[in-house]
Structures are given as structure tokens and as C-alpha cells.
Scaffold this motif. Structure first.
Motif, PDB file in Angstrom:
ATOM      1  N   VAL A  63      26.971  58.403  30.316  1.00 17.73           N
ATOM      2  CA  VAL A  63      26.373  59.516  29.806  1.00 17.73           C
ATOM      3  C   VAL A  63      26.320  60.594  30.833  1.00 17.73           C
ATOM      4  N   LYS A  64      26.590  61.901  30.561  1.00 13.84           N
ATOM      5  CA  LYS A  64      26.546  63.127  31.450  1.00 13.84           C
ATOM      6  C   LYS A  64      25.003  63.642  31.181  1.00 13.84           C
ATOM      7  N   LEU A  65      24.474  63.802  32.193  1.00 10.32           N
ATOM      8  CA  LEU A  65      23.092  64.111  32.405  1.00 10.32           C
ATOM      9  C   LEU A  65      22.901  65.401  33.225  1.00 10.32           C
ATOM     10  N   SER A  66      22.338  66.547  32.705  1.00  9.30           N
ATOM     11  CA  SER A  66      22.486  67.630  33.327  1.00  9.30           C
ATOM     12  C   SER A  66      20.657  67.719  34.114  1.00  9.30           C
ATOM     13  N   TYR A  67      20.666  68.396  35.480  1.00  7.52           N
ATOM     14  CA  TYR A  67      19.581  68.824  35.800  1.00  7.52           C
ATOM     15  C   TYR A  67      19.633  70.090  36.531  1.00  7.52           C
ATOM     16  N   TRP A  68      18.393  70.605  36.574  1.00  8.76           N
ATOM     17  CA  TRP A  68      18.119  72.015  37.175  1.00  8.76           C
ATOM     18  C   TRP A  68      17.646  71.611  38.505  1.00  8.76           C
ATOM     19  N   ASP A 106      17.268  66.992  32.598  1.00  8.27           N
ATOM     20  CA  ASP A 106      17.090  66.924  31.025  1.00  8.27           C
ATOM     21  C   ASP A 106      17.558  65.692  30.501  1.00  8.27           C
ATOM     22  N   PRO A 107      16.634  65.019  29.778  1.00  6.12           N
ATOM     23  CA  PRO A 107      16.932  63.723  29.240  1.00  6.12           C
ATOM     24  C   PRO A 107      18.280  63.498  28.352  1.00  6.12           C
ATOM     25  N   ARG A 108      18.951  62.394  28.156  1.00  5.21           N
ATOM     26  CA  ARG A 108      20.027  62.543  27.040  1.00  5.21           C
ATOM     27  C   ARG A 108      19.505  62.999  25.628  1.00  5.21           C
ATOM     28  N   ASN A 109      20.465  63.661  25.141  1.00  2.17           N
ATOM     29  CA  ASN A 109      20.131  64.322  23.728  1.00  2.17           C
ATOM     30  C   ASN A 109      19.320  65.310  23.748  1.00  2.17           C
ATOM     31  N   GLN A 110      18.877  65.902  24.731  1.00  2.00           N
ATOM     32  CA  GLN A 110      18.111  67.115  25.148  1.00  2.00           C
ATOM     33  C   GLN A 110      18.661  67.978  26.151  1.00  2.00           C
ATOM     34  N   GLY A 111      18.140  69.496  25.893  1.00  2.00           N
ATOM     35  CA  GLY A 111      18.651  70.453  26.799  1.00  2.00           C
ATOM     36  C   GLY A 111      20.301  70.514  26.995  1.00  2.00           C
ATOM     37  N   LEU A 112      20.774  70.526  28.340  1.00  2.00           N
ATOM     38  CA  LEU A 112      22.202  70.541  28.643  1.00  2.00           C
ATOM     39  C   LEU A 112      22.634  69.115  28.570  1.00  2.00           C
ATOM     40  N   SER A 113      21.943  67.992  28.425  1.00  2.00           N
ATOM     41  CA  SER A 113      22.719  66.746  28.637  1.00  2.00           C
ATOM     42  C   SER A 113      23.468  66.343  27.423  1.00  2.00           C
ATOM     43  N   GLN A 114      24.206  65.180  27.608  1.00  2.00           N
ATOM     44  CA  GLN A 114      25.252  64.715  26.506  1.00  2.00           C
ATOM     45  C   GLN A 114      24.318  64.072  25.413  1.00  2.00           C
ATOM     46  N   ASN A 115      24.834  64.347  24.119  1.00  2.00           N
ATOM     47  CA  ASN A 115      24.276  63.889  22.963  1.00  2.00           C
ATOM     48  C   ASN A 115      25.385  62.360  22.634  1.00  2.00           C
ATOM     49  N   VAL A 116      24.438  61.449  22.567  1.00  2.00           N
ATOM     50  CA  VAL A 116      25.083  60.042  22.462  1.00  2.00           C
ATOM     51  C   VAL A 116      24.020  59.300  21.414  1.00  2.00           C
ATOM     52  N   PRO A 247      18.819  68.125  15.788  1.00  2.00           N
ATOM     53  CA  PRO A 247      17.830  67.411  15.358  1.00  2.00           C
ATOM     54  C   PRO A 247      18.125  65.974  15.196  1.00  2.00           C
ATOM     55  N   HIS A 248      19.553  65.621  14.751  1.00  2.00           N
ATOM     56  CA  HIS A 248      19.654  64.182  14.548  1.00  2.00           C
ATOM     57  C   HIS A 248      19.612  63.498  15.958  1.00  2.00           C
ATOM     58  N   PHE A 249      20.263  64.164  16.811  1.00  2.00           N
ATOM     59  CA  PHE A 249      20.234  63.137  18.257  1.00  2.00           C
ATOM     60  C   PHE A 249      18.763  63.258  18.997  1.00  2.00           C
ATOM     61  N   LEU A 250      17.916  64.356  18.616  1.00  2.00           N
ATOM     62  CA  LEU A 250      16.403  64.253  18.824  1.00  2.00           C
ATOM     63  C   LEU A 250      15.718  63.201  18.363  1.00  2.00           C
ATOM     64  N   SER A 251      16.120  62.985  17.095  1.00  2.00           N
ATOM     65  CA  SER A 251      15.361  61.664  16.229  1.00  2.00           C
ATOM     66  C   SER A 251      15.541  60.416  16.673  1.00  2.00           C
ATOM     67  N   LEU A 252      16.635  60.271  17.425  1.00  2.00           N
ATOM     68  CA  LEU A 252      17.073  58.842  17.699  1.00  2.00           C
ATOM     69  C   LEU A 252      15.898  57.915  18.488  1.00  2.00           C
ATOM     70  N   VAL A 253      15.297  58.914  19.475  1.00  3.52           N
ATOM     71  CA  VAL A 253      14.477  58.074  20.725  1.00  3.52           C
ATOM     72  C   VAL A 253      13.114  58.207  19.893  1.00  3.52           C
ATOM     73  N   LEU A 254      12.719  58.914  18.773  1.00  6.10           N
ATOM     74  CA  LEU A 254      11.204  59.039  18.541  1.00  6.10           C
ATOM     75  C   LEU A 254      10.427  57.789  18.046  1.00  6.10           C
ATOM     76  N   PHE A 255      11.089  57.048  17.063  1.00  6.92           N
ATOM     77  CA  PHE A 255      10.630  55.869  16.620  1.00  6.92           C
ATOM     78  C   PHE A 255      10.176  54.672  17.808  1.00  6.92           C
ATOM     79  N   ASP A 256      11.119  54.694  18.759  1.00  5.54           N
ATOM     80  CA  ASP A 256      10.756  54.043  19.936  1.00  5.54           C
ATOM     81  C   ASP A 256       9.757  54.515  20.670  1.00  5.54           C
ATOM     82  N   HIS A 257       9.883  55.637  21.043  1.00  3.96           N
ATOM     83  CA  HIS A 257       8.675  56.339  21.787  1.00  3.96           C
ATOM     84  C   HIS A 257       7.244  56.347  21.220  1.00  3.96           C
ATOM     85  N   ALA A 258       7.318  56.245  19.582  1.00  5.96           N
ATOM     86  CA  ALA A 258       5.935  56.258  19.110  1.00  5.96           C
ATOM     87  C   ALA A 258       5.509  54.987  19.245  1.00  5.96           C
TER      88      ALA A 258
END
Length: 332
Positions: A63-68, A106-116, A247-258
Motif C-alpha cells: 500500500v502506497k502511503l503519503s506523508y507531509w 496520511d493513513p491508508r484510505n485517507q488523504g493522499l494515501s492509496q485506497n485499498v 466514503p466507502h473506503f473511509l467506512s472500512l476501518v470504522l467498525f474496528d476502530h469503534a
């Protein structure tokens, strides 16, 4: 949990032109940007931040992750909250890069990082942070996690300990988002429980499905919508211009996070100097006080309403936040 994601039908999604490896920010984003508010001591344009770069690396699960990145000196890594990104840290980075080598991952599926579709659990995000620290070659780092970013750091510590951490800072993150049905009200407040239904929370944050505050506490979103800071208006305008969150990719981590409960990690595994930030607008104050009591020698900063003491305090009041964080990091 970061709530600045623009819920469908309320705020339009952002756009992104594409990041490249090891490029200055203007080149990486494809154009310059002028901020809506002129603020003394801060850049008027993106290009006024000399040395700001947007880079990337590839994780061991491809997974390609971007960082500032900006500045030089002691490494200071920011881990954004859910749906957040480095653009929102523009003012914070500018102020701190005068003294530190500042990074925002930028975490995966957020910002400039890759969606997976895979790896969307906090344990993998903790591994991503570990690989990023290896990538930059740092032997010791300071870590600051805001919202879900704090949970990512708790996951990292659970997996890898604190041997590579100099100091820690956490900004307004519940310790257990899910409220267990057998908890007393005191336990709920100390854990920061803010939902009785992770599924309803996912729907509310990613699809704008209406909920009442006993199912999902949406107070932080109300504070986001206030947009009552010129600093915040500027950094959010930059994010609007260049970032697209799906929004689809953002949603994937939310259940585990919660559904994670990090009280055991906070009680037993944090053994380095720690700063905790929250504010009077936040419903998380009791849980942040619990964390302060559980971590020996930690420091607690509670901003007043007049000091923009809400979930977005670092972006709404970056001068105060960066001063407090710098003083904490400078302590022997």
C-alpha cells in the motif's frame, strides 16, 4: 474519532490531483493555493511554506502511503484522525518546522494515501506507523495522535512498545468509543463511550444517516460545522481544494476502530512522558482526565471555550497548541 469528513449532502467531497515521490508540495499537488484569510505570521500561499514536501513509501502489504514533511531536527510525527490528512496540519507544521523535523502520515484510505479494501483495522494501522518510522530511519521519535490517530499510536505501543518513542501527545480521543451495556455511567464517561451501536455510527459518519445523541454522540461534528476560527478556515480550505476522500473506503476501518477498548494499554504500557489535550467543548474531558490519572507523570491541557477547546483545538488554535506542545517537548 475524527469527524471532519464532509457527510454526504452536507459538504462536498474534496478533489486531488495526485501526489508524486519526494516533491515540494506545489509540484506534488499540481498547483499553488491562496488561503482565504490573511493571518500575520502564517503563509498566505501554499508556496510560501518553503521546504514543505509530500512524499510516499510502500508498506509490506503493498500500500502506497503519503506523508507531509518539513523542517529539520528532532523527529515529530503526527498521526491524523479518521478521514483527516496532512493538509489540515498546514499551520501546525509551519509553526513547528522551525524547530522540529515534522511529519504527518496520511493513513491508508485517507488523504493522499492509496485506497485499498484490505488492512482496515487498527492493528494494521499500527504496523503502518511502525514501517513509517523504519522508513524515515529514526531511532527515536515524538508521536502526536489526534482523534483516531491516538488509537493508532495505542495500537503501535501495544504491538511494539515504547522503545523508539521519546515523548507522546494525544488530542481528545475516547479510550473506548463503544459503550458497553453493562457499564455504569461513571465507567462510560471514564472510557469516553460515545455510541451504543457501531453500525449506526458508521452509517451516521459515512452516509449522513440521522441518529439521536444517545445512539451516537455527534457533538464534535457540531463544533466542526461552527468553522469559528480563521486558522481552521484556512487549513480546511486547503484540504477541500486538494483531497478527495471516498466514503466507502473511509467506512472500512470504522467498525474496528469503534469496538476497541484501549484502557489496558494506557494503564500498563505507556511509560514515557505524555501530554493530553482536550477542551471544555469536548464531551471527552472525563476520559482524558482518567487517562491523565492512569499515566504516571502525564500532563493534561484543558482549553477553555474561549481558547477553542474542542475536538479540533490544534487546528482552531494552532498558536496556543504548538506553544504548549513545544514547551512539553522541550522539558528534560
Amino acid at each position: 474519532m475524527h469527524l471532519s469528513f464532509k457527510i454526504a449532502g452536507i459538504i462536498s467531497l474534496m478533489t486531488f490531483t495526485g501526489a508524486v515521490l519526494a516533491a515540494d508540495a506545489v509540484t506534488a499537488l499540481g498547483k499553488d493555493f491562496t488561503f482565504p484569510n490573511k493571518i500575520e505570521g502564517l503563509p498566505l500561499k501554499l508556496s510560501d511554506f518553503n521546504g514543505l514536501q509530500i512524499n510516499n513509501f510502500t508498506t509490506n502489504d503493498d500500500v502506497k502511503l503519503s506523508y507531509w514533511e518539513a523542517g529539520s531536527g528532532e523527529p515529530l510525527i503526527f498521526v491524523p484522525g479518521w478521514s483527516a490528512n496532512g493538509a489540515e496540519y498546514f499551520n501546525v507544521m509551519y509553526l513547528l518546522s522551525k524547530k522540529y523535523h515534522v511529519y504527518v502520515l496520511d493513513p491508508r484510505n485517507q488523504g493522499l494515501s492509496q485506497n485499498v479494501e484490505y488492512g482496515n483495522r487498527l492493528s494494521r494501522y499500527g504496523m503502518d506507523l511502525n514501517e513509517f518510522i523504519d522508513h524515515i530511519g529514526a531511532k527515536s521519535v515524538n508521536l502526536c495522535g489526534w482523534s483516531m490517530g491516538a488509537s493508532v499510536i495505542w495500537s503501535y505501543i501495544d504491538l511494539f512498545g515504547t522503545k523508539n518513542i521519546s515523548k507522546l501527545a494525544f488530542i481528545d480521543e475516547p479510550i473506548s468509543i463503544y459503550t458497553h451495556s453493562d457499564w455504569s455511567e461513571k465507567e462510560r464517561q471514564e472510557a469516553g463511550g460515545m455510541t451504543t451501536s457501531p453500525e449506526r455510527m458508521v452509517g451516521a459518519f459515512t452516509q449522513g444517516i440521522p441518529v439521536n445523541n444517545q445512539i451516537v454522540d455527534t457533538a464534535a461534528m457540531e463544533r466542526y460545522m461552527a468553522m469559528d476560527s480563521l486558522y481552521f478556515q484556512n487549513s480546511e480550505a486547503l484540504a477541500h481544494e486538494f483531497i478527495k476522500n471516498d466514503p466507502h473506503f473511509l467506512s472500512l476501518v470504522l467498525f474496528d476502530h469503534a469496538t476497541n477498548d484501549w484502557r489496558d494499554v494506557i494503564r500498563s504500557k505507556i511509560n514515557v512522558p505524555t501530554a493530553i489535550f482536550t477542551g471544555d467543548y469536548s464531551h471527552n474531558v472525563p476520559s482524558q482526565k482518567w487517562m491523565h490519572a492512569a499515566i504516571p507523570g502525564s500532563e493534561l491541557f484543558i482549553y477553555t471555550k474561549e481558547e477553542q477547546g474542542d475536538h479540533f483545538l490544534a487546528f482552531k488554535n494552532p498558536l496556543r497548541f504548538t506553544q504548549d506542545l513545544t514547551r512539553f517537548l522541550n522539558k528534560p
